[in-house]
Write a protein that holds these residues in place. Structure first.
Motif, PDB file in Angstrom:
ATOM      1  N   ILE A  83      51.031  71.294  63.172  1.00 39.13           N
ATOM      2  CA  ILE A  83      51.004  72.758  63.322  1.00 39.13           C
ATOM      3  C   ILE A  83      51.909  73.193  64.468  1.00 39.13           C
ATOM      4  N   VAL A  84      51.802  72.492  65.592  1.00 41.82           N
ATOM      5  CA  VAL A  84      52.619  72.847  66.759  1.00 41.82           C
ATOM      6  C   VAL A  84      54.109  72.656  66.462  1.00 41.82           C
ATOM      7  N   PHE A  85      54.473  71.609  65.743  1.00 38.67           N
ATOM      8  CA  PHE A  85      55.873  71.387  65.394  1.00 38.67           C
ATOM      9  C   PHE A  85      56.342  72.336  64.292  1.00 38.67           C
ATOM     10  N   ALA A  86      55.442  72.762  63.419  1.00 37.33           N
ATOM     11  CA  ALA A  86      55.835  73.631  62.302  1.00 37.33           C
ATOM     12  C   ALA A  86      56.115  75.064  62.749  1.00 37.33           C
ATOM     13  N   ILE A  87      55.443  75.523  63.795  1.00 36.09           N
ATOM     14  CA  ILE A  87      55.627  76.915  64.234  1.00 36.09           C
ATOM     15  C   ILE A  87      57.084  77.219  64.563  1.00 36.09           C
ATOM     16  N   PRO A  88      57.761  76.450  65.435  1.00 39.58           N
ATOM     17  CA  PRO A  88      59.167  76.771  65.677  1.00 39.58           C
ATOM     18  C   PRO A  88      60.041  76.504  64.456  1.00 39.58           C
ATOM     19  N   GLY A  89      59.651  75.535  63.630  1.00 40.37           N
ATOM     20  CA  GLY A  89      60.420  75.258  62.410  1.00 40.37           C
ATOM     21  C   GLY A  89      60.406  76.425  61.440  1.00 40.37           C
ATOM     22  N   ILE A  90      59.306  77.157  61.425  1.00 39.82           N
ATOM     23  CA  ILE A  90      59.186  78.323  60.548  1.00 39.82           C
ATOM     24  C   ILE A  90      59.859  79.547  61.161  1.00 39.82           C
ATOM     25  N   LEU A  91      59.689  79.722  62.460  1.00 38.29           N
ATOM     26  CA  LEU A  91      60.181  80.929  63.114  1.00 38.29           C
ATOM     27  C   LEU A  91      61.695  80.962  63.330  1.00 38.29           C
ATOM     28  N   VAL A  92      62.316  79.809  63.498  1.00 35.32           N
ATOM     29  CA  VAL A  92      63.753  79.768  63.784  1.00 35.32           C
ATOM     30  C   VAL A  92      64.498  79.239  62.568  1.00 35.32           C
ATOM     31  N   ASN A  94      67.262  77.469  61.745  1.00 37.79           N
ATOM     32  CA  ASN A  94      68.312  76.564  62.177  1.00 37.79           C
ATOM     33  C   ASN A  94      68.024  75.192  61.579  1.00 37.79           C
ATOM     34  N   THR A  95      68.872  74.746  60.698  1.00 40.16           N
ATOM     35  CA  THR A  95      68.645  73.499  59.976  1.00 40.16           C
ATOM     36  C   THR A  95      68.622  72.295  60.906  1.00 40.16           C
TER      37      THR A  95
END
Length: 128
Positions: A83-92, A94-95
């Motif tokens: 969950i903690v790693f997915a939050i920035p992956g969803i919000l930003v 950038n591949t």
């Protein structure tokens, strides 16, 4: 002066770690590790009281030092990390960052599983 700064920061990290018991976004274990480090550097009395507390033993001593983490505990830890790693992956958008997050998450998954499941070899002459 430095001693009092460490004591104050130790209380801050302890408070945030305790709040993290109820809020899944705050990581309890790293904050408790930071508390132990800060109090080790500043006050032997606070450090000894903290490492003998039930919360320290439950969230740091047993799972990380003694490697007594249940499968349920590991799954819970990895889901929270996801969950903690997915939050920035969803919000930003950038591949490269998303790929980096996946690689770092997988490295955590592999290393922590290996570390927590390995059995330490007992040296000759040492009791178990």
């Amino acid at each position: 002066m430095k001693k009092y700064l460490y004591i104050g920061l130790g209380f801050l990290s302890f408070g945030l770690g305790t709040i993290g018991l109820f809020l899944p976004i705050l990581p309890t274990t790293p904050l408790y590790l930071l508390t132990a480090f800060l109090w080790l550097r500043s006050s032997e009395t606070l450090h000894q009281k903290f490492i003998q507390s039930d919360k320290y033993k439950k969230y740091v001593g047993d799972p990380l030092v003694k490697k007594k983490m249940t499968n349920k505990g590991m799954v819970k830890m990895f889901v929270m990390m996801l969950i903690v790693f997915a939050i920035p992956g969803i919000l930003v958008d950038n591949t490269i960052m998303r790929i980096s997050l996946v690689v770092v998450y997988l490295a955590h998954l592999i290393f922590l599983t290996w570390y927590l499941r390995r059995k330490d070899k007992v040296k000759v002459g040492e009791a178990e």
